[in-house]
Design a protein around this motif. Structure first.
Motif, PDB file in Angstrom:
ATOM      1  N   SER A  26      13.402 -14.462 -17.555  1.00 22.14           N
ATOM      2  CA  SER A  26      13.808 -13.459 -16.564  1.00 22.14           C
ATOM      3  C   SER A  26      12.938 -12.217 -16.658  1.00 22.14           C
ATOM      4  N   GLU A  27      13.019 -11.460 -15.597  1.00 20.70           N
ATOM      5  CA  GLU A  27      12.174 -10.276 -15.469  1.00 20.70           C
ATOM      6  C   GLU A  27      12.561  -9.207 -16.484  1.00 20.70           C
ATOM      7  N   TYR A  28      13.869  -9.050 -16.758  1.00 15.53           N
ATOM      8  CA  TYR A  28      14.239  -7.950 -17.650  1.00 15.53           C
ATOM      9  C   TYR A  28      13.829  -8.205 -19.090  1.00 15.53           C
TER      10      TYR A  28
ATOM     11  N   LYS B 274      10.976  -9.703 -19.794  1.00  9.72           N
ATOM     12  CA  LYS B 274       9.567  -9.333 -19.745  1.00  9.72           C
ATOM     13  C   LYS B 274       9.432  -7.807 -19.777  1.00  9.72           C
TER      14      LYS B 274
ATOM     15  N   PHE C 130       7.632  -2.870 -12.941  1.00  7.29           N
ATOM     16  CA  PHE C 130       7.583  -4.169 -12.289  1.00  7.29           C
ATOM     17  C   PHE C 130       8.035  -4.076 -10.845  1.00  7.29           C
TER      18      PHE C 130
ATOM     19  N   ASP D 240      10.406  -5.833  -8.956  1.00  2.45           N
ATOM     20  CA  ASP D 240      11.768  -5.856  -8.450  1.00  2.45           C
ATOM     21  C   ASP D 240      12.715  -5.089  -9.356  1.00  2.45           C
TER      22      ASP D 240
ATOM     23  N   THR E  99      15.857  -6.793 -10.879  1.00  6.26           N
ATOM     24  CA  THR E  99      15.849  -7.732 -11.986  1.00  6.26           C
ATOM     25  C   THR E  99      15.183  -7.192 -13.246  1.00  6.26           C
ATOM     26  N   SER E 100      14.513  -6.037 -13.170  1.00  7.34           N
ATOM     27  CA  SER E 100      13.807  -5.628 -14.377  1.00  7.34           C
ATOM     28  C   SER E 100      14.677  -4.826 -15.343  1.00  7.34           C
TER      29      SER E 100
END
Lengths: 325, 571
Positions: free
Chosen positions: A218-220, A222, B95, B97, B100-101
């Protein structure tokens, strides 16, 4: 919160109503209880009188109404065999089962989370591959086979472990006597709890691994790395908590199922719990006890699920229990 | 003095079918306080560079050769332990979005404080929390003392991106890497975020690498810009110079493909450089072909009439009716779409424009109001046969071509399905018709034997259009048909839609948040906000003389690519 509990209470009532109808159906169609109660030499007339006094000749709905009214007061009928209220019989056996499920849950939690996380973080590691392969085998072996194998190896061949019963138990409160205080009690609970956890454990390892892999991409996660956090913080703070959300949901249902699964484990290890009792009740056609058991397990399921939902709401700030989402 | 120097950087992704070189011999440098734009279309390798700098490449990717220097320290050879020390404290990341980050399970305070603890070495929780509040204040979050205790889902998209920026700045970095920081945001929010990034870079003398596909963003904030094409950097230079007099062919075509908001052109310049359509396609004469022989219709004035259309969603359910909360998605919508015109619906996210489209298409049932298509009432009409017949004549093209095609069906079957279902053609002719349709949208009939995943985004959108055409519609509802696509592909799809409209006399309801696209496509527009239509006007009138205050504001916020471009051009 109050609204959530109220809603839940309504759902509990609905579920219990359906279960009670089912149980009543069983009771009604499993034969004439006077056969079990009365002496062999009883005449048909006497038998008919007995049926009248027991209310068995009333219309079905009246009988069901009576059944529900009694059940609501905690009276689920008397066990034919034990000659005491079925609920009391169950409550006496309950602690043994709950302790067994508790021990199995501890085993599952302490092993599945670290192993699942490890398999997700190092998917190419030899140990991770071994774990995944072993978990498939674990899922495929039935509980009673595991139990018998454990008895054969550790009790019969090596003679290290007791093979049946609860051993030395210490009375705590009410009907509750515990295994966890004496060494002998602990020795007795080890093998049954391992056997009981053997089906769920591989499932949970795979579940934790799959969820963790998902979260790690997931993005968070990263972003957490990009913030400069160390791997340990990323894995065990940011990723693990998110991993636990679906695990909690599945876990709740599985604990309920585990209570039911104890039937196999308890009968192999002669564990004096609810499952063993249920099996005996079936053998003895102890119908009030059978129905009481089914109703009680249904009730337990609902309670456990409510607790799980509350816990889920505690972990996940996005869940608003009031709005019921 | 340079802050960041990249020399001959190559990044490779080893795979089963050979190694793919995502970044090929890229070199540039960046000074403190400067904003360098990295522009290119999807797959150009621009994000990969940003991730490669701090070794955040996803699994098999690796820097295969080349050097990266940060303040004259070579960081490309750093071990993972050393690079962790750089992340956050010397290089901050933003980032794409903001939804979601941020980790949904931790408060904003928690996520800020852990960054401050690690990067500034401040262990005292109160001190860290004070700094965190100060940071939130700097990025323009009102009531930071209260909001810091909240969870990410309690913030709006723009506010979340501000939090992300605050986190990126928490370690007081020298370099900021912003990977499409405003792509997921509305125009008005985009403007605020970009100015914020620009202001912070200037004040703190932070160098910024801004990765984006949007020429408007490049024009409005960057000092210099580097253009990427298939892993190679084709051109780098001062933003104004590069945009006004691009040297490389690719840059030229990229710039020409950006829709202008200043004046309407008949067709977009074709960008053959980027993606060519298949050659040798069968040309069909629409007048005699099956496609042109739908239920022909006498020319009526208003094809679609919408009156007092209302819809609200329950956002909070409750047992008692008075405790329920509703969101009014559309409020008293009145509009008419004339036969043969393109009617644009413009607005920011949540303004209700897609909801109208869904109600017209019958995907959503309105609470009240009337939708008339060719004189047939669609809302609550007991004559379901007539309604079904009307629905057949309107088709929808969705925003995301990746999720709007069934991935387990062959393209042939996807397109043939509406023809088969409505029995529009004899079974033996269907195959030919589908082939002709595929030829007509520029894919070629061989495409029919493949599955959707074998196509690029633009090609998939062509399939969607072919599918929509398969029931010979009179009204095409396009819901953001190009917002998931690259500019060059967008130009092609928009041209295709215009061509089809000319040939088939299609009427279009065109929904977009992108004002330049609206200007190029639409004859009339309606501006929406909070579920209401604020203004309906002839498209040209709207762009030249907007009446409503909000319209003026919206036009002012439009990506200013043209503005800078024109000022420079006339100077």
């Amino acid at each position: 919160m109050a609204q959530f509990l109220l809603k839940r209470l309504f759902q509990v009532m609905l579920v219990m109503f359906i279960i009670s109808a089912f149980c009543f159906g069983i009771q009604d169609s499993l034969g004439d209880p006077t056969r079990e109660l009365a002496a062999m030499s009883m005449s048909d007339e006497e038998r008919e009188n007995l049926r009248d006094t027991l209310g068995l000749n009333d219309p079905l709905l009246v009988q069901y109404g009576r059944f529900v009214a009694r059940a609501a007061q905690g009276d689920l009928g008397n066990s034919y065999f034990f000659k005491e209220p079925a609920l009391t019989v169950i409550l006496k056996k309950l602690p043994a089962t709950l302790e067994l499920v508790f021990a199995a849950s501890i085993i599952i939690i302490t092993i599945s989370i670290p192993l699942g996380v490890f398999c997700a973080i190092r998917p190419r590691h030899l140990f991770a591959k071994f774990t995944m392969a072993a978990s498939v085998i674990g899922i495929s072996i039935p509980v009673f086979l595991t139990a018998l194998a454990l008895i054969f190896i550790f009790s019969i061949t090596l003679g290290w472990m007791p093979s049946f019963g609860r051993g030395e138990i210490v009375h705590v409160w009410g009907y509750w006597s515990t295994n966890f205080v004496s060494l002998d009690g602990i020795a007795h609970i080890i093998m049954p709890s391992i056997a009981l956890s053997s089906i769920m454990l591989p499932l949970f390892i795979r579940l934790v691994r799959a969820e963790m892999l998902e979260v790690l991409s997931s993005e968070y996660v990263k972003f957490a790395r990009a913030k400069g956090l160390g791997s340990l913080t990323v894995y065990f703070k940011h990723a693990l908590k998110n991993t636990m959300l679906p695990v909690i949901t599945v876990g709740g249902v599985q604990i309920g199922i585990m209570v039911a699964y104890t039937i196999l484990t308890e009968s192999v290890f002669q564990w004096p719990g609810m499952g063993f009792m249920f099996l005996e009740a079936v053998n003895r056609s102890d119908i009030p006890l059978i129905t009481a058991y089914i109703m009680f397990v249904g009730f337990l399921f609902v309670i456990v699920n409510t607790l799980v939902d509350l816990l889920y709401g505690l972990v996940n700030p996005m869940v608003d229990l009031v709005a019921g989402k | 003095m340079t802050l960041l120097t990249i020399k001959n950087l190559c990044i490779e992704f080893p795979g089963r079918h050979g190694t793919e070189r995502a970044v090929d011999e890229v070199s540039f440098d960046l000074s403190p306080g400067e904003i360098l734009g990295l522009v290119g279309e999807s797959g150009a390798g621009k994000s990969t560079i940003g991730n490669g700098i701090v070794q955040l490449l996803s699994a098999p990717g690796r820097v295969s050769s080349g050097d990266i220097f940060l303040n004259n320290t070579k960081i490309s050879t750093f071990s993972s332990k050393e690079i962790i020390k750089i992340r956050g404290s010397r290089v901050g990341f933003i980032f794409q979005d903001p939804m979601t980050s941020l980790n949904p399970l931790f408060t904003v305070e928690n996520q800020l404080v852990e960054t401050i603890n690690k990067n500034l070495g401040i262990e005292d929780a109160k001190e860290a929390s004070r700094i965190a509040i100060d940071l939130l204040h700097q990025v323009g979050i009102p009531d930071p003392e209260v909001r810091i205790k909240q969870f990410p889902h309690q913030f709006s998209g723009g506010m979340r991106q501000r939090v992300v920026i605050a986190i990126a700045l928490a370690g007081d970095p020298e370099l900021l890497i912003a990977d499409e920081p405003t792509t997921a945001l509305d125009v008005s929010v985009q403007d605020q975020i970009l100015s914020l990034i620009r202001k912070l870079c200037r004040e703190r003398q932070v160098g910024c690498l801004l990765v984006t596909h949007d020429m408007g963003v490049i024009a409005s904030v960057t000092d210099r810009v580097a253009v990427m094409y298939r892993g190679k950097m084709v051109e780098i230079g001062k933003t104004a110079e590069l945009l006004t007099s691009p040297k490389h062919e690719y840059t030229k075509s990229l710039i020409s493909a950006v829709p202008r908001s200043s004046k309407k052109v008949d067709r977009f310049p074709l960008v053959e450089y980027i993606e060519t359509t298949a050659k040798g396609l069968k040309h069909i004469d629409v007048k005699t072909h099956w496609l042109g022989q739908g239920t022909r219709h006498e020319n009526i004035q208003d094809l679609l009439e919408i009156k007092d259309l209302n819809l609200s969603f329950v956002t909070r359910d409750a047992f008692l009716k008075k405790n329920r909360k509703y969101l009014q998605a559309t409020r008293d919508i009145n509009l008419t779409v004339k036969q043969g015109e393109t009617f644009g619906l413009v607005g920011e996210s949540g303004s209700g424009k897609s909801t109208i489209a869904r109600m017209v298409a019958g995907l959503q049932k309105p609470d009240s109001g009337s939708i008339k298509f060719d004189g047939i009432e669609l809302v609550g009409n007991p004559d379901q046969v007539a309604v079904k017949k009307a629905r057949l004549q309107m088709q929808m093209v969705f925003q995301n071509p990746y999720s709007s095609l069934n991935s387990r069906m062959k393209v042939d079957d996807i397109i043939a399905e509406p023809i088969r279902f409505h029995r529009l053609a004899p079974p033996q002719e269907i195959k030919t018709i589908v082939g002709d349709l595929l030829d007509h949208v520029g894919l070629g009939r061989v495409a029919g034997l493949k599955y959707p995943h074998e196509f690029s985004g633009g090609q998939r959108q062509r399939i969607s259009i072919a599918r929509a055409l398969a029931s010979r519609p009179r009204l095409l509802i396009c819901d953001e048909p190009t917002s998931a696509l690259d500019v060059s592909v967008q130009a092609q799809i928009l041209n295709l839609l215009k061509d089809l409209q000319d040939e088939l006399g299609l009427t279009m309801l065109f929904i977009s948040h992108d004002l330049p696209v609206i200007r190029q496509m639409c004859d009339r527009v309606a501006i929406m906000r909070y579920g209401r239509i604020l203004e309906t006007a002839e498209s040209e009138d709207f762009f030249e003389h907007p009446q409503n205050e909000y319209s003026i504001e919206l036009l002012g916020l439009m990506p200013r690519f043209d503005k800078i471009y024109e000022v420079e051009a006339t100077a």
